[in-house]
Design an enzyme around this catalytic site. Structure first.
Site, PDB file in Angstrom:
ATOM      1  N   HIS A   1       1.194  -1.103  -0.272  1.00 38.10           N
ATOM      2  CA  HIS A   1       0.037  -0.427   0.064  1.00 38.10           C
ATOM      3  C   HIS A   1       0.935   1.409   0.567  1.00 38.10           C
ATOM      4  CE1 HIS A   1      -3.519   2.448   1.289  1.00 38.10           C
ATOM      5  NE2 HIS A   1      -2.980   2.995   1.480  1.00 38.10           N
ATOM      6  N   GLU A   2       1.583   1.898   0.980  1.00 40.95           N
ATOM      7  CA  GLU A   2       2.277   2.542   0.997  1.00 40.95           C
ATOM      8  C   GLU A   2       3.862   3.075  -0.310  1.00 40.95           C
ATOM      9  OE1 GLU A   2       1.731   5.037   2.824  1.00 40.95           O
ATOM     10  OE2 GLU A   2       0.765   2.973   4.224  1.00 40.95           O
TER      11      GLU A   2
ATOM     12  N   HIS B   1       1.474   4.465  -3.295  1.00 40.24           N
ATOM     13  CA  HIS B   1       1.473   6.189  -2.717  1.00 40.24           C
ATOM     14  C   HIS B   1       2.935   6.210  -3.525  1.00 40.24           C
ATOM     15  CE1 HIS B   1      -2.376   6.134  -0.625  1.00 40.24           C
ATOM     16  NE2 HIS B   1      -1.914   5.469   0.352  1.00 40.24           N
TER      17      HIS B   1
ATOM     18  N   HIS C   1      -5.965   6.527  -2.548  1.00 36.32           N
ATOM     19  CA  HIS C   1      -6.928   5.715  -1.920  1.00 36.32           C
ATOM     20  C   HIS C   1      -7.612   5.359  -2.984  1.00 36.32           C
ATOM     21  CE1 HIS C   1      -5.771   6.740   2.285  1.00 36.32           C
ATOM     22  NE2 HIS C   1      -4.655   5.920   1.508  1.00 36.32           N
TER      23      HIS C   1
ATOM     24  N   CYS D   1      -9.606  -3.853  -3.081  1.00 37.23           N
ATOM     25  CA  CYS D   1      -7.762  -3.445  -3.847  1.00 37.23           C
ATOM     26  C   CYS D   1      -7.273  -3.567  -2.742  1.00 37.23           C
ATOM     27  CB  CYS D   1      -8.207  -2.379  -4.492  1.00 37.23           C
ATOM     28  SG  CYS D   1      -6.053  -1.535  -5.524  1.00 37.23           S
TER      29      CYS D   1
ATOM     30  N   CYS E   1      -6.173  -3.848  -7.512  1.00 36.32           N
ATOM     31  CA  CYS E   1      -6.856  -3.819  -8.387  1.00 36.32           C
ATOM     32  C   CYS E   1      -6.777  -3.700  -9.922  1.00 36.32           C
ATOM     33  CB  CYS E   1      -8.269  -3.105  -8.265  1.00 36.32           C
ATOM     34  SG  CYS E   1      -8.214  -1.877  -8.709  1.00 36.32           S
TER      35      CYS E   1
HETATM   36 ZN   LIG Z   1      -2.921   4.935   1.748  1.00 36.54          ZN
HETATM   37 ZN   LIG Z   2      -7.448  -0.085  -6.601  1.00 38.35          ZN
END
Ligand SMILES: [Zn+2]
Ligand SMILES: [Zn+2]
Ligand SMILES: Nc1ncnc2c1ncn2[C@@H]1O[C@H](COP(=O)(O)OP(=O)(O)OP(=O)(O)O)[C@@H](O)[C@H]1O
Ligand SMILES: [Mg+2]
Lengths: 177, 448
Positions: A132-133, A136, A142, A148, A167
């Site tokens: 996730h990071e 970014h 987001h 996702c 996703c």
């Molecule tokens: Zn985030």
């Molecule tokens: Zn996504």
């Protein structure tokens, strides 16, 4: 996406197996090559005695200053409780579209919530947080897709509700599809 | 959502503005900030913001005065005030003056998320009323439900019509037919899609664990609990809760569940504060609940509360025309994730797949394809890559342990005892695999 190189740099003790599995998931997800490094810093410099936590803004800046020449993204791995002044804690944070991010296992551990230790669940959560990071740092914001990995999770249980993957839409965004 | 919701942050502290600004940008909002009330009011003269997040204590004009001025100008404005711990009294005053809510610094990230979501709910409601009539109701976000058979089209039609409602849904079907996928599709196409989808695997948990899982617990309730634990019902506020394997819950939990569904309120384990949550319930089961009701093992009142709409997913053997599509889909999926060039499948192999009965339904097909890509030659999947006739159950196998040991040995041999690859193929971690090897005393054949 052109060939990218990601560095995961651990600060503090992580089992070798954990790091390797983490590396493998990241490599797969972003289809890039990956370096594992060990970082050595005096964490006490980042400790805030009034919050009794570690300053996530300063740690992120530190990781950003490392700037490994071979690597386009660097993510610092921690096992301490991270905060930023306006929030009581963070799981991690990153420079959006930047070079660096940080993530910690500290708040991902079931035992902090009075539940039995679950190594597999912990590793899954950590993988998701790290991906996730990194997402970014690649400029992703987001995502509203229910499963996702870029969906926002501000409570530990939310992390369990998403998959470990980007996703379709996010993959297209990154040119991975 | 066509338009980005916008947020104006007003705070004299630069680090606060910066942190919140990046937080909201990552969350997909349009953001601006001002370091004092005067600047904020100037910005508001030329630009509209949906939400204004304002510090109370600022040099010059304070947040309360700014709130009054904003409200006098536009009574609809959503103003949220930020306060330090010591000034909660002032925050309460702000509420009287029309603030939408207040939040105490430093924020719990989850509180911040909820606060902003609650505020955006108001905004999107207004917009949605305008857009509702124009809006085409067709399914979105179901890109990963594959199937062109009449049976599958019916399922998708049901998903579409039920998604827009708040009715409870029970999804029935054999194991591996895609019940969880359908539950996600219902949520992703409902007005609740921007809020959480929270799933609970009821069958995997003991009664006391399930209780804490569903209702949460206070930090003191168990030794070692440093933080409160939110239950799944609480996490699902404004969203959907998916109760998988609903038939497995105990009689006591059936009563508890019925109570929560009726009142939409509950108390955390070890707590005393009543918490309310607005969730939609989607359940799944591969059991015949109706006959469980007749036998008295499932409460009738709970059954009727849950079973407002039933979506049944037929087994794969009853919709074999979907098999080629699914095979193509899984080939693409696994070649992509394994970072391999796309492979094809031999016609002979495809024919045999279409003859196979798939007791494990789509999950079984998916696993077969994944495995075939791992073991195959990287170009074409042929019959020998598919475990359609080979049986791992030999005469010497009698107990479940024998079966497991024989199976693990077979896979180990296939991967030449490469532990990582074998563990991956078996979908277990390496520690588990090592423990099994030890337990069954497995050895490579040349060491036996
Ligand atoms: Zn985030
Ligand atoms: Zn996504
Ligand atoms: N129509 C479909 N298209 C693509 N993939 C599917 C489809 N149906 C199921 N799958 C895949 O098959 C696997 C099993 O699906 P799912 O977990 O939803 O089944 P289930 O009915 O909940 O099974 P169980 O009763 O065992 O929990 C998942 O990996 C899912 O992605
Ligand atoms: Mg399921």
């Amino acid at each position: 996406m052109s060939v990218q190189n990601i560095t995961l740099i651990s600060f503090g003790y992580f089992e070798k197996d954990v790091l390797e599995q983490l590396a493998e998931s990241v490599e797969r997800e972003f289809r890039c090559s990956l370096n594992l490094r060990e970082g050595h810093i005096d964490l006490s410099e980042f400790y805030d005695t009034s919050r009794r936590q570690y300053n996530g803004n300063n740690l992120l800046k530190h990781v950003d200053s490392l700037a490994f020449p071979e690597s386009c993204k660097t993510l610092g791995l921690f096992n301490v409780d991270l905060f930023i002044p306006i929030l009581t804690f963070i799981f991690g944070q990153a420079f959006l579209g930047g070079r660096s991010g940080i993530a910690s296992v500290y708040r991902l551990n079931n035992t902090s919530y009075g539940l039995a230790m679950d190594d597999n669940l912990l590793l899954d959560r950590f993988k998701k947080e790290v991906i996730h990071e990194l997402g970014h740092t690649f400029g992703l914001i987001h995502c509203n897709t229910t499963t996702c990995v870029m969906r926002s999770s501000t409570y530990v249980g939310d992390i369990d509700q998403k998959r470990m993957h980007l996703c379709h839409t996010c993959r297209i965004e990154l040119g991975l599809q | 959502m066509a338009r980005k919701i916008s947020i104006l942050i007003v705070d004299d502290e630069e680090s606060v503005r910066e942190s919140l600004q990046s937080w909201f940008i990552e969350d997909g909002y349009r953001v601006a900030s001002a370091e004092n009330a005067k600047k904020a009011l100037t910005i508001l003269e030329s630009d509209e913001f949906d939400i204004i997040l304002a510090d109370i204590k600022m040099p010059g004009m304070d947040g309360l005065e700014m709130l009054r001025r904003i409200k006098a100008h536009n009574n609809e404005a959503i103003v949220i005030v930020m306060t330090a711990f010591a000034t909660v009294d002032t925050a309460v005053k702000a509420l009287k003056d029309g603030a939408f809510d207040y939040i105490t610094k430093p924020f719990d990230p989850d509180d911040l998320t909820h606060l902003i979501r609650n505020a955006t709910k108001q905004i999107s409601l207004v917009d949605e009323n305008e857009n509702l009539k124009k809006k085409l109701t067709s399914l979105e976000n179901v890109e990963d439900i594959i199937g062109n058979s009449e049976a599958m089209k019916n399922v998708l039609r049901d998903v579409e019509s039920v998604a827009q409602t708040n009715s409870s849904v029970i999804i029935t079907g054999e194991s591996g037919t895609g019940k969880e996928l359908v539950a996600i599709a219902i949520h992703a196409n409902s007005p609740r899609k921007f809020f959480p989808f929270v799933s609970v695997h009821c069958g995997a948990l003991t009664e006391s664990l399930l209780e804490s899982e569903l209702f949460g617990h206070e930090k003191g309730a168990f030794t070692g609990a440093m933080y409160n634990r939110k239950g799944r019902f609480e996490m699902a506020d404004n969203g959907s809760i998916f109760l998988d394997e609903i038939a497995t819950i105990s009689a006591k939990m059936q009563v508890e569940l019925l109570r929560v569904l009726e009142s939409k309120t509950f108390i955390r384990v070890g707590g005393n504060k009543e918490i309310s949550s607005d969730f939609r319930v989607i359940c799944a089961t591969n059991k015949d609940l109706k006959s469980m009701v007749e036998k008295g093992t499932f409460r009738e009142d709970l059954f009727y509360r849950l079973n407002v709409v039933n979506i049944h997913i037929p087994p794969l053997r009853e919709r074999k025309s979907d098999i080629p599509l699914l095979v193509d889909y899984f080939i693409k999926k696994y070649c992509t994730t394994m970072n391999k060039p796309p492979v094809t499948i031999d016609q002979n192999a495809m024919n045999r797949l279409q003859e196979f009965n798939f007791p494990g339904n789509i999950r079984e097909l998916e696993n077969m394809i994944e495995r075939a890509i791992v073991v195959g030659d990287g170009k074409k999947i042929t019959l020998k890559d598919l475990p359609l006739e080979k049986t791992i159950v030999s005469n010497t196998v009698e107990s479940l342990d024998d079966f497991e040991s024989a199976f693990i040995l077979q896979i180990l041999n296939k991967y030449s005892w490469n532990i990582s690859r074998t563990a991956k193929a078996l979908k277990v971690d390496r520690v588990t695999l090592y423990n099994k090897i030890k337990k069954y005393d497995l050895k490579p054949s040349d060491q036996q």
